[in-house]
Scaffold this motif. Structure first.
Motif, PDB file in Angstrom:
ATOM      1  N   TYR A   1       0.868  -1.171   0.000  1.00 13.85           N
ATOM      2  CA  TYR A   1       0.000   0.000   0.000  1.00 13.85           C
ATOM      3  C   TYR A   1       0.907   1.225   0.000  1.00 13.85           C
ATOM      4  O   TYR A   1       1.972   1.219   0.609  1.00 13.85           O
ATOM      5  N   ALA A   2       0.480   2.267  -0.656  1.00 14.00           N
ATOM      6  CA  ALA A   2       1.234   3.514  -0.651  1.00 14.00           C
ATOM      7  C   ALA A   2       0.273   4.666  -0.856  1.00 14.00           C
ATOM      8  O   ALA A   2      -0.726   4.538  -1.564  1.00 14.00           O
ATOM      9  N   VAL A   3       0.562   5.765  -0.240  1.00 18.47           N
ATOM     10  CA  VAL A   3      -0.226   6.973  -0.426  1.00 18.47           C
ATOM     11  C   VAL A   3       0.424   7.745  -1.564  1.00 18.47           C
ATOM     12  O   VAL A   3       1.601   8.102  -1.477  1.00 18.47           O
ATOM     13  N   PRO A   4      -0.311   7.984  -2.652  1.00 14.86           N
ATOM     14  CA  PRO A   4       0.294   8.700  -3.775  1.00 14.86           C
ATOM     15  C   PRO A   4       0.611  10.135  -3.392  1.00 14.86           C
ATOM     16  O   PRO A   4      -0.130  10.780  -2.649  1.00 14.86           O
ATOM     17  N   ALA A   5       1.729  10.610  -3.878  1.00 18.19           N
ATOM     18  CA  ALA A   5       2.139  11.985  -3.586  1.00 18.19           C
ATOM     19  C   ALA A   5       2.728  12.594  -4.840  1.00 18.19           C
ATOM     20  O   ALA A   5       3.343  11.918  -5.653  1.00 18.19           O
ATOM     21  N   VAL A   6       2.543  13.867  -4.973  1.00 22.88           N
ATOM     22  CA  VAL A   6       3.132  14.611  -6.081  1.00 22.88           C
ATOM     23  C   VAL A   6       4.199  15.505  -5.474  1.00 22.88           C
ATOM     24  O   VAL A   6       3.909  16.323  -4.609  1.00 22.88           O
ATOM     25  N   GLU A   7       5.414  15.323  -5.928  1.00 19.94           N
ATOM     26  CA  GLU A   7       6.514  16.130  -5.424  1.00 19.94           C
ATOM     27  C   GLU A   7       6.431  17.514  -6.038  1.00 19.94           C
ATOM     28  O   GLU A   7       6.380  17.677  -7.251  1.00 19.94           O
ATOM     29  N   ALA A   8       6.413  18.534  -5.222  1.00 26.35           N
ATOM     30  CA  ALA A   8       6.383  19.915  -5.699  1.00 26.35           C
ATOM     31  C   ALA A   8       7.809  20.434  -5.794  1.00 26.35           C
ATOM     32  O   ALA A   8       8.693  20.014  -5.055  1.00 26.35           O
ATOM     33  N   GLU A   9       8.003  21.328  -6.704  1.00 23.26           N
ATOM     34  CA  GLU A   9       9.309  21.958  -6.824  1.00 23.26           C
ATOM     35  C   GLU A   9       9.565  22.796  -5.576  1.00 23.26           C
ATOM     36  O   GLU A   9       8.644  23.353  -4.993  1.00 23.26           O
ATOM     37  N   GLU A  10      10.818  22.893  -5.164  1.00 22.05           N
ATOM     38  CA  GLU A  10      11.162  23.681  -3.980  1.00 22.05           C
ATOM     39  C   GLU A  10      10.748  25.137  -4.142  1.00 22.05           C
ATOM     40  O   GLU A  10      10.304  25.769  -3.193  1.00 22.05           O
ATOM     41  N   ASP A  11      10.874  25.681  -5.345  1.00 15.03           N
ATOM     42  CA  ASP A  11      10.498  27.082  -5.579  1.00 15.03           C
ATOM     43  C   ASP A  11       9.004  27.295  -5.335  1.00 15.03           C
ATOM     44  O   ASP A  11       8.603  28.330  -4.822  1.00 15.03           O
ATOM     45  N   GLU A  12       8.183  26.323  -5.704  1.00 16.09           N
ATOM     46  CA  GLU A  12       6.743  26.436  -5.512  1.00 16.09           C
ATOM     47  C   GLU A  12       6.382  26.490  -4.028  1.00 16.09           C
ATOM     48  O   GLU A  12       5.413  27.115  -3.636  1.00 16.09           O
ATOM     49  N   LEU A  13       7.155  25.810  -3.220  1.00 16.94           N
ATOM     50  CA  LEU A  13       6.886  25.760  -1.791  1.00 16.94           C
ATOM     51  C   LEU A  13       7.566  26.890  -1.031  1.00 16.94           C
ATOM     52  O   LEU A  13       7.365  27.039   0.167  1.00 16.94           O
ATOM     53  N   GLY A  14       8.396  27.650  -1.706  1.00 20.51           N
ATOM     54  CA  GLY A  14       9.119  28.724  -1.037  1.00 20.51           C
ATOM     55  C   GLY A  14      10.277  28.198  -0.202  1.00 20.51           C
ATOM     56  O   GLY A  14      10.692  28.833   0.751  1.00 20.51           O
ATOM     57  N   LEU A  15      10.798  27.026  -0.578  1.00 18.02           N
ATOM     58  CA  LEU A  15      11.872  26.420   0.195  1.00 18.02           C
ATOM     59  C   LEU A  15      13.219  26.467  -0.519  1.00 18.02           C
ATOM     60  O   LEU A  15      14.161  25.836  -0.085  1.00 18.02           O
ATOM     61  N   ALA A  16      13.305  27.203  -1.611  1.00 18.10           N
ATOM     62  CA  ALA A  16      14.552  27.267  -2.354  1.00 18.10           C
ATOM     63  C   ALA A  16      15.647  27.866  -1.483  1.00 18.10           C
ATOM     64  O   ALA A  16      15.396  28.715  -0.626  1.00 18.10           O
ATOM     65  N   GLU A  17      16.857  27.435  -1.719  1.00 17.57           N
ATOM     66  CA  GLU A  17      18.003  27.927  -0.959  1.00 17.57           C
ATOM     67  C   GLU A  17      18.213  29.408  -1.273  1.00 17.57           C
ATOM     68  O   GLU A  17      18.188  29.819  -2.433  1.00 17.57           O
ATOM     69  N   PRO A  18      18.426  30.217  -0.258  1.00 12.19           N
ATOM     70  CA  PRO A  18      18.724  31.632  -0.514  1.00 12.19           C
ATOM     71  C   PRO A  18      20.106  31.762  -1.140  1.00 12.19           C
ATOM     72  O   PRO A  18      20.960  30.883  -1.011  1.00 12.19           O
ATOM     73  N   ASP A  19      20.330  32.894  -1.839  1.00 17.06           N
ATOM     74  CA  ASP A  19      21.624  33.123  -2.480  1.00 17.06           C
ATOM     75  C   ASP A  19      22.733  33.233  -1.452  1.00 17.06           C
ATOM     76  O   ASP A  19      23.851  32.806  -1.673  1.00 17.06           O
ATOM     77  N   GLU A  20      22.435  33.838  -0.320  1.00 12.87           N
ATOM     78  CA  GLU A  20      23.432  33.999   0.732  1.00 12.87           C
ATOM     79  C   GLU A  20      22.922  33.353   2.007  1.00 12.87           C
ATOM     80  O   GLU A  20      21.772  33.484   2.366  1.00 12.87           O
ATOM     81  N   ALA A  21      23.813  32.673   2.690  1.00 17.13           N
ATOM     82  CA  ALA A  21      23.443  32.064   3.965  1.00 17.13           C
ATOM     83  C   ALA A  21      23.426  33.146   5.037  1.00 17.13           C
ATOM     84  O   ALA A  21      24.236  34.081   5.001  1.00 17.13           O
TER      85      ALA A  21
END
Length: 76
Positions: A45-65
């Motif tokens: 059994y598995a729950v289907p999931a659609v992977e979202a792009e990091e940019d869509e979720l607002g989780l993209a890495e910032p340019d500067e740490a």
């Protein structure tokens, strides 16, 4: 007066189709309950999931740490 936990609920067991029992609901027995658990744990059994792009979720890495904060264990 409380209901009998071994009385059928009228709905069919999710595994074998026999009447489900309140104690093991939505299953008819501990065996069917364990069969279902095994199916989940083995990946059948598995729950289907659609992977979202990091940019869509607002989780993209910032340019500067952000600057690292120093704590008391970092030294002077």
């Amino acid at each position: 007066m409380s209901a009998d936990p071994l009385a059928p609920t009228g709905k069919p067991c999710a595994i074998c189709g026999k009447p489900a029992v309140e104690q093991f609901r939505p299953f008819c027995s501990q065996r069917c309950k364990n069969v279902d658990l095994h199916r989940w744990l083995s990946g059948r059994y598995a729950v289907p999931a659609v992977e979202a792009e990091e940019d869509e979720l607002g989780l993209a890495e910032p340019d500067e740490a952000p600057p690292r904060r120093r704590g008391p264990l970092d030294g002077a």
